[in-house]
Design a protein around this motif. Sequence first.
Motif, PDB file in Angstrom:
ATOM      1  N   GLU A 329       0.802  -1.233   0.000  1.00  0.00           N
ATOM      2  CA  GLU A 329       0.000   0.000   0.000  1.00  0.00           C
ATOM      3  C   GLU A 329       0.827   1.272   0.000  1.00  0.00           C
ATOM      4  O   GLU A 329       0.289   2.361   0.212  1.00  0.00           O
ATOM      5  N   GLN A 330       2.128   1.139  -0.235  1.00  0.00           N
ATOM      6  CA  GLN A 330       2.941   2.345  -0.367  1.00  0.00           C
ATOM      7  C   GLN A 330       2.532   3.130  -1.613  1.00  0.00           C
ATOM      8  O   GLN A 330       2.491   2.580  -2.712  1.00  0.00           O
ATOM      9  N   LYS A 331       2.204   4.393  -1.424  1.00  0.00           N
ATOM     10  CA  LYS A 331       1.781   5.214  -2.570  1.00  0.00           C
ATOM     11  C   LYS A 331       2.970   5.689  -3.391  1.00  0.00           C
ATOM     12  O   LYS A 331       2.879   5.888  -4.591  1.00  0.00           O
ATOM     13  N   GLU A 332       4.070   5.917  -2.725  1.00  0.00           N
ATOM     14  CA  GLU A 332       5.280   6.349  -3.417  1.00  0.00           C
ATOM     15  C   GLU A 332       6.330   5.236  -3.339  1.00  0.00           C
ATOM     16  O   GLU A 332       6.509   4.619  -2.294  1.00  0.00           O
ATOM     17  N   ARG A 333       6.953   4.985  -4.454  1.00  0.00           N
ATOM     18  CA  ARG A 333       8.028   3.996  -4.542  1.00  0.00           C
ATOM     19  C   ARG A 333       7.575   2.603  -4.109  1.00  0.00           C
ATOM     20  O   ARG A 333       8.334   1.854  -3.500  1.00  0.00           O
ATOM     21  N   ARG A 334       6.320   2.285  -4.422  1.00  0.00           N
ATOM     22  CA  ARG A 334       5.824   0.950  -4.070  1.00  0.00           C
ATOM     23  C   ARG A 334       6.650  -0.136  -4.741  1.00  0.00           C
ATOM     24  O   ARG A 334       6.979  -1.149  -4.126  1.00  0.00           O
ATOM     25  N   ASN A 335       6.950   0.063  -6.014  1.00  0.00           N
ATOM     26  CA  ASN A 335       7.714  -0.952  -6.749  1.00  0.00           C
ATOM     27  C   ASN A 335       9.096  -1.172  -6.135  1.00  0.00           C
ATOM     28  O   ASN A 335       9.606  -2.295  -6.100  1.00  0.00           O
ATOM     29  N   LEU A 336       9.691  -0.086  -5.631  1.00  0.00           N
ATOM     30  CA  LEU A 336      11.001  -0.209  -4.985  1.00  0.00           C
ATOM     31  C   LEU A 336      10.876  -1.006  -3.697  1.00  0.00           C
ATOM     32  O   LEU A 336      11.671  -1.930  -3.444  1.00  0.00           O
ATOM     33  N   TRP A 337       9.866  -0.658  -2.870  1.00  0.00           N
ATOM     34  CA  TRP A 337       9.640  -1.385  -1.626  1.00  0.00           C
ATOM     35  C   TRP A 337       9.395  -2.872  -1.897  1.00  0.00           C
ATOM     36  O   TRP A 337       9.961  -3.741  -1.229  1.00  0.00           O
ATOM     37  N   LEU A 338       8.535  -3.131  -2.874  1.00  0.00           N
ATOM     38  CA  LEU A 338       8.184  -4.515  -3.192  1.00  0.00           C
ATOM     39  C   LEU A 338       9.390  -5.274  -3.722  1.00  0.00           C
ATOM     40  O   LEU A 338       9.613  -6.440  -3.361  1.00  0.00           O
ATOM     41  N   SER A 339      10.188  -4.619  -4.554  1.00  0.00           N
ATOM     42  CA  SER A 339      11.388  -5.253  -5.104  1.00  0.00           C
ATOM     43  C   SER A 339      12.380  -5.598  -3.997  1.00  0.00           C
ATOM     44  O   SER A 339      12.971  -6.686  -3.988  1.00  0.00           O
ATOM     45  N   LEU A 340      12.558  -4.651  -3.056  1.00  0.00           N
ATOM     46  CA  LEU A 340      13.474  -4.897  -1.943  1.00  0.00           C
ATOM     47  C   LEU A 340      12.991  -6.074  -1.094  1.00  0.00           C
ATOM     48  O   LEU A 340      13.789  -6.926  -0.683  1.00  0.00           O
ATOM     49  N   LEU A 341      11.676  -6.111  -0.826  1.00  0.00           N
ATOM     50  CA  LEU A 341      11.117  -7.202  -0.032  1.00  0.00           C
ATOM     51  C   LEU A 341      11.320  -8.542  -0.728  1.00  0.00           C
ATOM     52  O   LEU A 341      11.740  -9.526  -0.096  1.00  0.00           O
ATOM     53  N   VAL A 342      11.033  -8.581  -2.018  1.00  0.00           N
ATOM     54  CA  VAL A 342      11.138  -9.836  -2.769  1.00  0.00           C
ATOM     55  C   VAL A 342      12.593 -10.291  -2.883  1.00  0.00           C
ATOM     56  O   VAL A 342      12.919 -11.458  -2.625  1.00  0.00           O
ATOM     57  N   VAL A 343      13.473  -9.361  -3.229  1.00  0.00           N
ATOM     58  CA  VAL A 343      14.876  -9.714  -3.481  1.00  0.00           C
ATOM     59  C   VAL A 343      15.602 -10.101  -2.198  1.00  0.00           C
ATOM     60  O   VAL A 343      16.368 -11.070  -2.167  1.00  0.00           O
ATOM     61  N   PHE A 344      15.346  -9.345  -1.128  1.00  0.00           N
ATOM     62  CA  PHE A 344      16.131  -9.552   0.094  1.00  0.00           C
ATOM     63  C   PHE A 344      15.445 -10.428   1.136  1.00  0.00           C
ATOM     64  O   PHE A 344      16.078 -10.793   2.128  1.00  0.00           O
ATOM     65  N   TYR A 345      14.168 -10.773   0.928  1.00  0.00           N
ATOM     66  CA  TYR A 345      13.517 -11.639   1.912  1.00  0.00           C
ATOM     67  C   TYR A 345      12.751 -12.790   1.280  1.00  0.00           C
ATOM     68  O   TYR A 345      13.029 -13.951   1.581  1.00  0.00           O
ATOM     69  N   ILE A 346      11.806 -12.491   0.399  1.00  0.00           N
ATOM     70  CA  ILE A 346      10.951 -13.550  -0.147  1.00  0.00           C
ATOM     71  C   ILE A 346      11.769 -14.578  -0.917  1.00  0.00           C
ATOM     72  O   ILE A 346      11.650 -15.789  -0.667  1.00  0.00           O
ATOM     73  N   VAL A 347      12.604 -14.134  -1.849  1.00  0.00           N
ATOM     74  CA  VAL A 347      13.389 -15.063  -2.663  1.00  0.00           C
ATOM     75  C   VAL A 347      14.395 -15.856  -1.811  1.00  0.00           C
ATOM     76  O   VAL A 347      14.487 -17.083  -1.951  1.00  0.00           O
ATOM     77  N   PRO A 348      15.152 -15.201  -0.911  1.00  0.00           N
ATOM     78  CA  PRO A 348      16.040 -16.000  -0.046  1.00  0.00           C
ATOM     79  C   PRO A 348      15.286 -17.012   0.820  1.00  0.00           C
ATOM     80  O   PRO A 348      15.762 -18.138   1.005  1.00  0.00           O
ATOM     81  N   MET A 349      14.114 -16.617   1.332  1.00  0.00           N
ATOM     82  CA  MET A 349      13.323 -17.552   2.131  1.00  0.00           C
ATOM     83  C   MET A 349      12.840 -18.733   1.280  1.00  0.00           C
ATOM     84  O   MET A 349      12.848 -19.882   1.728  1.00  0.00           O
TER      85      MET A 349
END
Length: 495
Positions: A329-349
Amino acid sequence: MAKNKINRIPIYAVIFTVVLKLLFLLTHYIQEDAFITWRVAQNLLDYGVIGFNGETKISASTTHLYVFVSYLFNLIFGKEYFIEPLLVFNSILFTIGTLFLANLTLKNPWHKAIFIFLIGILPPGVKISILGMEYGILFFLEMALLYYGFSKGKRWALIFLPVLIMFTRIDTVIFLGIVFMVDVFWNRKMKWNYVFGGILGLLSVLSFNWLYFGELVNNTIVAKKLLYEHNFTFEQNLNYFLVSFGNFWGMLKLPGNFNPVTVIVLIFELLCFIYLVRQREKRNYFLWMIFIFGWAKQIIFLSQKSLFDWYYWVPQLLLFVPVLIFVLEQKERRNLWLSLLVVFYIVPMLAFQTVHAIATGNGEWNYRRGIGLFLDAFEKDKKQWILLEPAGYIPYFSGLKTIDEVGLVDKQIQTEVKKDKAHYWINTVKNRRPKYLLSYKNLFQGNDALYYQTHYKLMKEFRIKDNLKSDHPILEKIYHLKPSGTDYNLYIKID
């Protein structure tokens, strides 16, 4: 028409997520305790008795509802072919549960779809789906209660679902109680249908236990408490809690007493939760329910030294929900937030869980199941007894009558624990004289070596190092990276 198509996107996400996770079935990573439940279901099929060894009644499984569901799948698909359909069923139910949760906490269909997919591929989401335990059904029922009972106000859900939830696991009284308290605090009044449903659920499961098994709580709870109970000082309890916290609160286990990943994720979860509840949205009602439950369940079970992974899967996911909502639900830089979450947490997990599933699946399905199949081929008399631990794969695939060290599937060993906890193993052997002993230790060494040497002979050694082989070099590297299993010595009675 276009709006209807967009609204269907979360449904498509459910289908896609389920199909993708079916790949994990190839790892054959199935939890040991699932086979206890499935043997109980087959015992019901063969003897008409909820038990583990023939006509002896015992609540060897932690879950009654899942025993009956497993019974139906055995009845429909047969003993040889029921496992895969049941695992698919569990995965579908869990993922539908994430759809209910998405509907309670998000508005945008695309956000819901991404939420369903991301929560589904986190380690607890994968394990709930494919390890064969009852948590796929449980998660579905709990989220259905919140969605239909507390969001849609359906009376049938408030009355009927608590009964099914309690029959799935008796410790769900924690979840039902937290939901009740948050609801009363939020609305300043009680939902009497829900109170009736909770009382009916508790009375139903306790009455069933008492009338059928002659006990109020499941034998599994009694057995574990009896064997694992320790008289610790406050300082020892605190240290034990802190060590366990690092490995069970988060999704990643690391050796040692401190897990920085768990601490970082916990802080981020708290910050995201505080940020969301300050927005004064209707969904806060449900965020408080799931977040308080997550904390309560973790603290209660860790403080009781309940060190089994599956107790923590649902809380781990629910505590991570605010993080996913915050990012989506980030209005600004949502794609950046989501990319960081996926790259640094979801994918490693996901990578961690994939490696873990492949390695553990090899240790469980290929190695431990192999011991069971060896015994099945060797011993044709299925009335013979084996003493071992744990009581999952090997008893299931060998078909032998079983005494397990903890007493989950055989109550008589609990009597020996009460009489002489330090020597209950050897006393059980002397009194019961099982034909087979399967031990982690060399029984021909130690204080009781003479007895074992006189009455038993070493039949076969099973070594995990001999199981770390594959024709595929990548798989073999994974097996050596994370060897899974335990060395065993198999003994057979000679007199």
